[in-house]
Enzyme design. Sequence first.
Site, PDB file in Angstrom:
ATOM      1  N   ASP A  67       1.784   3.841  11.743  1.00  0.00           N
ATOM      2  CA  ASP A  67       2.091   3.418  10.375  1.00  0.00           C
ATOM      3  C   ASP A  67       3.588   3.257  10.152  1.00  0.00           C
ATOM      4  O   ASP A  67       4.412   3.608  11.008  1.00  0.00           O
ATOM      5  CB  ASP A  67       1.505   4.430   9.368  1.00  0.00           C
ATOM      6  CG  ASP A  67       1.876   5.874   9.679  1.00  0.00           C
ATOM      7  OD1 ASP A  67       2.746   6.102  10.544  1.00  0.00           O
ATOM      8  OD2 ASP A  67       1.311   6.782   9.050  1.00  0.00           O
ATOM      9  N   ASN A 136      -3.211  16.665   2.328  1.00  0.00           N
ATOM     10  CA  ASN A 136      -4.413  16.244   1.594  1.00  0.00           C
ATOM     11  C   ASN A 136      -5.474  15.652   2.533  1.00  0.00           C
ATOM     12  O   ASN A 136      -6.417  15.012   2.081  1.00  0.00           O
ATOM     13  CB  ASN A 136      -4.039  15.229   0.505  1.00  0.00           C
ATOM     14  CG  ASN A 136      -3.425  13.954   1.075  1.00  0.00           C
ATOM     15  OD1 ASN A 136      -3.280  13.813   2.296  1.00  0.00           O
ATOM     16  ND2 ASN A 136      -3.070  13.020   0.213  1.00  0.00           N
ATOM     17  N   HIS A 138      -4.926  13.323   4.816  1.00  0.00           N
ATOM     18  CA  HIS A 138      -4.737  11.926   5.209  1.00  0.00           C
ATOM     19  C   HIS A 138      -4.430  11.821   6.701  1.00  0.00           C
ATOM     20  O   HIS A 138      -3.951  12.763   7.331  1.00  0.00           O
ATOM     21  CB  HIS A 138      -3.702  11.198   4.335  1.00  0.00           C
ATOM     22  CG  HIS A 138      -2.264  11.529   4.577  1.00  0.00           C
ATOM     23  ND1 HIS A 138      -1.366  11.734   3.555  1.00  0.00           N
ATOM     24  CD2 HIS A 138      -1.538  11.651   5.710  1.00  0.00           C
ATOM     25  CE1 HIS A 138      -0.172  11.978   4.057  1.00  0.00           C
ATOM     26  NE2 HIS A 138      -0.244  11.932   5.376  1.00  0.00           N
ATOM     27  N   GLU A 143      -5.272   7.389   2.946  1.00  0.00           N
ATOM     28  CA  GLU A 143      -5.252   8.421   1.916  1.00  0.00           C
ATOM     29  C   GLU A 143      -6.669   8.720   1.414  1.00  0.00           C
ATOM     30  O   GLU A 143      -7.550   7.861   1.511  1.00  0.00           O
ATOM     31  CB  GLU A 143      -4.403   7.929   0.736  1.00  0.00           C
ATOM     32  CG  GLU A 143      -2.934   7.715   1.074  1.00  0.00           C
ATOM     33  CD  GLU A 143      -2.112   8.987   0.974  1.00  0.00           C
ATOM     34  OE1 GLU A 143      -2.639  10.080   1.270  1.00  0.00           O
ATOM     35  OE2 GLU A 143      -0.936   8.886   0.598  1.00  0.00           O
TER      36      GLU A 143
HETATM   37  C1  GLP Z   1       3.043  11.292   7.097  1.00  0.00           C
HETATM   38  C2  GLP Z   1       2.519  10.395   8.216  1.00  0.00           C
HETATM   39  C3  GLP Z   1       1.316  10.977   8.907  1.00  0.00           C
HETATM   40  C4  GLP Z   1       1.581  12.429   9.231  1.00  0.00           C
HETATM   41  C5  GLP Z   1       1.754  13.194   7.947  1.00  0.00           C
HETATM   42  C6  GLP Z   1       1.970  14.669   8.153  1.00  0.00           C
HETATM   43  O1  GLP Z   1       2.586  10.958   5.843  1.00  0.00           O
HETATM   44  N1  GLP Z   1       2.202   9.076   7.761  1.00  0.00           N
HETATM   45  O2  GLP Z   1       1.014  10.226  10.074  1.00  0.00           O
HETATM   46  O3  GLP Z   1       0.522  12.955   9.982  1.00  0.00           O
HETATM   47  O4  GLP Z   1       2.865  12.675   7.248  1.00  0.00           O
HETATM   48  O5  GLP Z   1       3.302  14.931   8.395  1.00  0.00           O
HETATM   49  P1  GLP Z   1       3.874  16.283   8.956  1.00  0.00           P
HETATM   50  O6  GLP Z   1       3.541  16.289  10.395  1.00  0.00           O
HETATM   51  O7  GLP Z   1       5.345  16.217   8.708  1.00  0.00           O
HETATM   52  O8  GLP Z   1       3.209  17.368   8.213  1.00  0.00           O
END
Ligand code: GLP
Length: 241
Positions: A67, A136, A138, A143
């Site tokens: 993404d 959440n 995702h 989402e």
């Molecule tokens: C972002 C990314 C996700 C990732 C998530 C969790 O929103 N788009 O791919 O898994 O955050 O991030 P973190 O690993 O910093 O908790």
Amino acid sequence: MKILVVDNYAEMSRAAADIFGEVIKENPTCVLGLATGDTPIGLYDCLIDDYKTGKLDFAGVRTVNLDEYYPISPDNDQSYRYFMNEKLFDSINIDKKNTMVPDGLAKDANKFCREYEEMIDSLGGIDVQVLGVGRNGHVGFNEPEDGLYPYTHLTDLTANTIEANSRFFASEADVPKQALTMGMSSIFKARKIVVMASGKGKAEAVKTMLGGRITTSCPATLLALHNDVVLICDKDAYSLV
Ligand code: GLP
């Protein structure tokens, strides 16, 4: 789904790196599916160590990222292109031409998404995909919603995600409100999926993910439908299961 509970972030990162290392050694031109966020940084550090100690060679490896914010310039230090260069690509012998990250400046986002999906297919799919999980639930930027778009698409970010990701930006107002993301069906084209979760902040999401009910209100629960998923989480992330 296989579940591996380890003591801490460092052990989680090493376990994931070993899985990636096996795939790379087996097929030096494999396709790696990569993610951003804090979760996979330790994995990338381990891969860099393995490259520097001569255990891994990335000369033929191709990568596809999940993404990217939209719109955002690749030069913006909060873009996922910038993150990947800084956290991994600049420290290994990968050819940048073989590193694909969605284009945060694509003029026609929908056309770009169709082409990104075709590009994944033309690479023959992803050999191993790493995923973090949002607080959440995702995945990528899929989402929690009543329905999900299966393939790469432009999506609005939820207030929860904007707030969670604002820690990286000067202010919440600076967080882009949209993103380009692979859909769950794009992700399911991966032959193997490694999900990582660390810390108490992910405990609720991990509990829902393993709760036995599949729902688009927690996209991570859909991972139960794939036949080769390993969840590697530390004790804190597993604490509510
Ligand atoms: C972002 C990314 C996700 C990732 C998530 C969790 O929103 N788009 O791919 O898994 O955050 O991030 P973190 O690993 O910093 O908790």
